[in-house]
Design a protein around this motif. Sequence first.
Motif, mmCIF file in Angstrom:
data_model
loop_
_atom_site.group_PDB
_atom_site.id
_atom_site.type_symbol
_atom_site.label_atom_id
_atom_site.label_comp_id
_atom_site.label_asym_id
_atom_site.label_seq_id
_atom_site.Cartn_x
_atom_site.Cartn_y
_atom_site.Cartn_z
ATOM 1 N N THR A 152 0.032 3.568 -1.388
ATOM 2 C CA THR A 152 0.957 3.247 -2.484
ATOM 3 C C THR A 152 2.409 3.373 -2.048
ATOM 4 O O THR A 152 3.287 2.830 -2.701
ATOM 5 C CB THR A 152 0.711 4.152 -3.702
ATOM 6 N N GLY A 153 2.675 4.071 -0.949
ATOM 7 C CA GLY A 153 4.046 4.185 -0.484
ATOM 8 C C GLY A 153 4.150 4.864 0.863
ATOM 9 O O GLY A 153 3.322 5.710 1.212
ATOM 10 N N ARG A 183 1.823 8.101 0.832
ATOM 11 C CA ARG A 183 1.209 8.379 -0.463
ATOM 12 C C ARG A 183 0.110 7.364 -0.755
ATOM 13 O O ARG A 183 0.221 6.195 -0.394
ATOM 14 C CB ARG A 183 2.271 8.325 -1.560
ATOM 15 N N ALA A 184 -0.925 7.853 -1.448
ATOM 16 C CA ALA A 184 -2.033 6.994 -1.860
ATOM 17 C C ALA A 184 -2.785 7.693 -2.982
ATOM 18 O O ALA A 184 -2.707 8.911 -3.129
ATOM 19 C CB ALA A 184 -2.984 6.728 -0.697
ATOM 20 N N THR A 185 -3.481 6.918 -3.768
ATOM 21 C CA THR A 185 -4.448 7.473 -4.712
ATOM 22 C C THR A 185 -5.805 6.991 -4.220
ATOM 23 O O THR A 185 -6.127 5.806 -4.331
ATOM 24 C CB THR A 185 -4.152 7.006 -6.151
ATOM 25 N N TYR A 186 -6.532 7.940 -3.631
ATOM 26 C CA TYR A 186 -7.795 7.550 -3.000
ATOM 27 C C TYR A 186 -8.713 8.758 -2.839
ATOM 28 O O TYR A 186 -8.432 9.837 -3.347
ATOM 29 C CB TYR A 186 -7.525 6.876 -1.644
#
Length: 158
Positions: A81-82, A101-104
């Motif tokens: 995500t960034g 950054r990540a949502t995982y």
Amino acid sequence: MGELTHVDDRGVKMVEVGHKGEVFRKAVAKGRIRLRPETIELIKAGKTRKGNVIAAAQIAGILAVKKTPELIPLCHPIPLTGVDITFEFGEDYIEATCEVRATYKTGVEMEALTGVTVALLTIWDMVKAVEKDENGQYPFTRIEDIRVVEKVKGQFEQ
């Protein structure tokens, strides 16, 4: 010490993360490149022959983050995500910081370490002509202290 997750009696495998929930993940890695003070001044003044060293290092680091699963066997492809890559200057060094950054379902430490490493390698490549001595050697130039300085799981920060 935990058990090895990538190797078992049947050989090598990629760790299963399908059962895990997706949560916010962040990793921050840092590292330094030691350069001659006169090289640091050239970079700050934007007077290197190859162009904008910092912009090139940022682009290279971000691309490396995105390519991490292709470079490190068994790393999962992660929907990032960034990515931010920043630099601080010392008298005889540049410290690079890579935040990913990540949502995982798995962390992004390898991505942050890869990004900071490639950013530092790019700086070296961009200034190697002025870092070499009369014998074509690099007596001062070195990359050092690459490490993860922060890992976050589950708490999104603005």
